[in-house]
Design an enzyme around this catalytic site. Sequence first.
Site, PDB file in Angstrom:
ATOM      1  N   HIS A  54       3.148  -6.745  -6.468  1.00  0.00           N
ATOM      2  CA  HIS A  54       2.344  -5.825  -5.663  1.00  0.00           C
ATOM      3  C   HIS A  54       1.959  -6.501  -4.348  1.00  0.00           C
ATOM      4  O   HIS A  54       1.769  -7.714  -4.282  1.00  0.00           O
ATOM      5  CB  HIS A  54       1.092  -5.418  -6.441  1.00  0.00           C
ATOM      6  CG  HIS A  54       0.317  -4.318  -5.795  1.00  0.00           C
ATOM      7  ND1 HIS A  54      -0.592  -4.542  -4.780  1.00  0.00           N
ATOM      8  CD2 HIS A  54       0.321  -2.976  -6.006  1.00  0.00           C
ATOM      9  CE1 HIS A  54      -1.119  -3.389  -4.404  1.00  0.00           C
ATOM     10  NE2 HIS A  54      -0.582  -2.421  -5.120  1.00  0.00           N
ATOM     11  N   GLU A 101       6.023   0.481  -1.323  1.00  0.00           N
ATOM     12  CA  GLU A 101       4.657   0.620  -0.826  1.00  0.00           C
ATOM     13  C   GLU A 101       4.545   0.016   0.572  1.00  0.00           C
ATOM     14  O   GLU A 101       4.473  -1.197   0.718  1.00  0.00           O
ATOM     15  CB  GLU A 101       3.662  -0.037  -1.784  1.00  0.00           C
ATOM     16  CG  GLU A 101       4.108  -1.392  -2.348  1.00  0.00           C
ATOM     17  CD  GLU A 101       3.008  -2.112  -3.100  1.00  0.00           C
ATOM     18  OE1 GLU A 101       2.089  -1.442  -3.584  1.00  0.00           O
ATOM     19  OE2 GLU A 101       3.056  -3.349  -3.175  1.00  0.00           O
ATOM     20  N   GLY A 122      -3.177   4.396  -6.279  1.00  0.00           N
ATOM     21  CA  GLY A 122      -4.296   3.471  -6.343  1.00  0.00           C
ATOM     22  C   GLY A 122      -5.610   4.194  -6.527  1.00  0.00           C
ATOM     23  O   GLY A 122      -5.954   4.630  -7.617  1.00  0.00           O
TER      24      GLY A 122
END
EC number: 5.3.1.1
Length: 253
Positions: free
Chosen positions: A93, A165, A231
């Site tokens: 991430h 992302e 998120g």
Amino acid sequence: MQKLIMGNWKMNGNSTSIKELCSGISQVQYDTSRVAIAVFPSSVYVKEVISQLPEKVGVGLQNITFYDDGAYTGEISARMLEDIGCDYLLIGHSERRSLFAESDEDVFKKLNKIIDTTITPVVCIGESLDDRKSGKLKQVLATQLSLILENLSVEQLAKVVIAYEPVWAIGTGVVASLEQIQETHQFIRSLLAKVDERLAKNIKIVYGGSLKAENAKDILSLPDVDGGLIGGASLKAAEFNEIINQANKICTE
């Protein structure tokens, strides 16, 4: 293709709020042949979440170490993850990369520990705003995927979910345009096609970057977007459920 909707809870929640969140998510109705759901709580709450959610909802961990066992205080291994019954694992991430200096090599080593288990790895990639403005988007994404594509077999790669992302759109409220999202997902799929055409067609590439109920329909309807890594919106059961509902509707149209 079945949509995959995932909630990354990050370092949020306590036993009370997580119980309420799990109760809310448990109420949502969807066709499991069209939509798959997973959530990633903080590691100390994983067992609680597994016990409180329906079996059809996957539960994952946000990070592991690439060591098997031993004197690594504070770390969690792939074996431990499997032992407690997790279904998914987030790897690489952007917050792990930026705050904890995780490299592409670290990401590959963690993936390599999990790839031959029953756990589904979700590998996160993405560019900074400077990368995009300077025309380095494709170079950055290709580099982030290179070790994985060069060293795993097609069969192993087929187990991977890729989460795109854009770093500049995470937690900022800024959302990439639909054109930017589609073009980038299409580019990622083209990298996979160089390895294997069937792999590129079937692998899930999900979007993570301020995805919420109000934009879910448009983003999830894009041809190369197979789901979302959500998120902040995943911390509110009503909003997360609405995203699930939107995905379910798209897959029935």
